[in-house]
Design an enzyme around this catalytic site. Structure first.
Site, short mmCIF file in Angstrom:
data_model
loop_
_atom_site.label_atom_id
_atom_site.label_comp_id
_atom_site.label_asym_id
_atom_site.label_seq_id
_atom_site.Cartn_x
_atom_site.Cartn_y
_atom_site.Cartn_z
N LYS A 90 0.85 -1.21 0.00
CA LYS A 90 0.00 0.00 0.00
C LYS A 90 0.88 1.25 0.00
CE LYS A 90 -0.20 -0.27 5.03
NZ LYS A 90 -0.90 -0.88 6.15
N TYR A 117 18.35 29.48 7.72
CA TYR A 117 17.16 30.17 8.22
C TYR A 117 17.14 30.17 9.74
CZ TYR A 117 15.02 30.09 3.58
OH TYR A 117 14.74 30.28 2.27
C1 LIG Z 1 -0.09 -1.95 6.72
C2 LIG Z 1 -0.68 -3.23 7.11
C3 LIG Z 1 0.11 -4.38 7.25
C4 LIG Z 1 1.62 -4.36 7.17
O1 LIG Z 1 2.16 -3.84 8.39
P1 LIG Z 1 3.75 -3.74 8.62
O2 LIG Z 1 3.85 -3.24 10.02
O3 LIG Z 1 4.24 -2.74 7.64
O4 LIG Z 1 4.31 -5.07 8.40
C5 LIG Z 1 -0.54 -5.58 7.49
N1 LIG Z 1 -1.88 -5.64 7.62
C6 LIG Z 1 -2.67 -4.54 7.50
C7 LIG Z 1 -4.14 -4.67 7.66
C8 LIG Z 1 -2.09 -3.30 7.25
O5 LIG Z 1 -2.88 -2.23 7.16
#
Ligand SMILES: *Cc1c(COP(=O)(O)O)cnc(C)c1O
Length: 360
Positions: free
Chosen positions: A35, A255
């Protein structure tokens, strides 16, 4: 000036990290979580390199469609499910597997006269209190889904950990037990573990593991730098020195003049800043690597530039490469300096940075 900031994406490291998942969860199938543009690494590049994954999970529809175009047969799971019947029709036609987390989705499924079918994932909330059916509703949801003719024997069950990044948190054991109790009578494929879960709670591995962050070579445990489980960083964020300036003692730079030279010194100006996704709110003394040696950022991170103090006897030239994180400088360490987690830094690298896949 051409774009100085580059993110190299090491596909060999990615494949290696997938093999570490396999080694740690030898009896489970792997749903590679890609994702958010594969945690900022590039969705399609990552997906194409992960040929050994058993399936993929994404949050958004467009991402699911892109993966289905690359892999015609592997499961593609849509973690946020569908919002309406139009989306449902589209995902059924592409055999994308939606996560069902609310009764409104079951209502849509029951009313739908669509004839295509796919597997669906019933999401039960075991303690995260974010997305998923409350435990009291879980059985009802399970029964209603199974009563839909086209979904018979195609309902899988999942839940998600809230605190697995902390090995000492008792909540994870509670979530595992609750999941086992709730799903005991359900004849279904099951999935519970993300990266931290699968590494530290092997009993949570079940039929499918869902690793995300560890695929990218990052430890899923907070504030833990010593044990990296043999993972290799996939992204190395780099840029180049665009100027080296001599600064007199007591001169302040950048800055807000937040840093002042304690002695006459040399400052390298590096072509990267928060406009590229480098965090502005880093603590003092945040390291960078130049020719495999650590130097420190001084003064404020600006949009396109940072300043780095060099040693008295530096052998560094304009044009030399500077590593901000990745190979030789863990992103976990920079995340601590920035008061955040590596996930966020990786996701925030902007489109201005040039991405280059290596070791493909
Ligand atoms: C993002 C996510 C994962 C992966 O989690 P990590 O900590 O990056 O391994 C797994 N299951 C769901 C439902 C997620 O949203």
């Amino acid at each position: 000036m051409s774009r100085a900031a580059i993110a190299t994406i090491d596909l060999g490291a990615l494949k290696h990290n997938l093999s570490i998942v396999r080694k740690n969860a030898p009896y489970s199938k792997i749903l590679a979580v890609i994702k958010a543009n594969a945690y900022g690494h590039g969705l399609e590049t990552m997906a194409r390199a992960l040929t050994e994954a058993d399936g993929f999970a994404v949050a958004h529809f467009e991402e699911a469609i892109a993966i289905r175009e690359i892999y015609k047969d592997k499961p593609v799971v849509l973690l946020q499910g569908f919002a309406d019947e139009i989306e449902l029709a589209l995902l059924l036609s592409l055999s994308i597997e939606p996560v069902i987390h609310s009764f409104y989705q079951i209502d849509i499924l029951e009313k739908s006269e669509l004839t295509d079918t796919t597997s669906v994932w019933l999401k039960v909330d075991t303690g995260m209190n974010r997305l998923g059916f409350a435990h009291a509703d879980m059985l009802t949801a399970w029964q209603r889904l199974n009563a839909i003719e086209s979904l018979k024997d195609r309902v899988k069950i999942m839940s998600h950990f809230a605190n697995a990044d902390d090995k000492n948190h008792p909540g994870t054991d509670d979530q595992i037990s609750l999941f086992q109790i709730l799903t005991k009578e359900c004849n279904a494929e099951k999935s519970l573990a993300n990266s931290s879960g699968l590494l530290h709670w092997p009993e949570s591995q079940l039929d499918w593991v869902r690793p995300g962050i560890m695929l990218y070579g990052v430890s899923p445990f907070k504030n833990e730098l010593e044990d990296n489980f043999d993972l290799m960083p996939v992204m190395t964020l780099k840029s180049r020195i665009i100027a080296i300036n001599q600064i007199e003692k007591d001169e302040a730079i950048g800055y807000g003049h937040i840093w002042k030279a304690k002695k006459n010194t040399s400052i390298a100006v590096v072509g990267i800043g928060y406009g590229d996704g480098y965090p502005r709110h880093i603590k003092e003394n945040t390291p960078v690597l130049i020719n495999n040696t650590r130097y420190q950022i001084v003064g404020r991170v600006s949009m396109d530039m940072i300043c780095v103090e060099l040693n008295d006897d530096y052998k560094i030239n304009v044009g030399d490469e500077v590593v901000l994180w990745g190979e030789g400088l863990p992103v976990e360490e920079i995340a601590i300096q920035a008061g955040t987690i590596a996930y966020e830094l990786l996701c925030h690298v902007t489109a201005r940075v040039k991405f280059e896949a290596i070791n493909g």
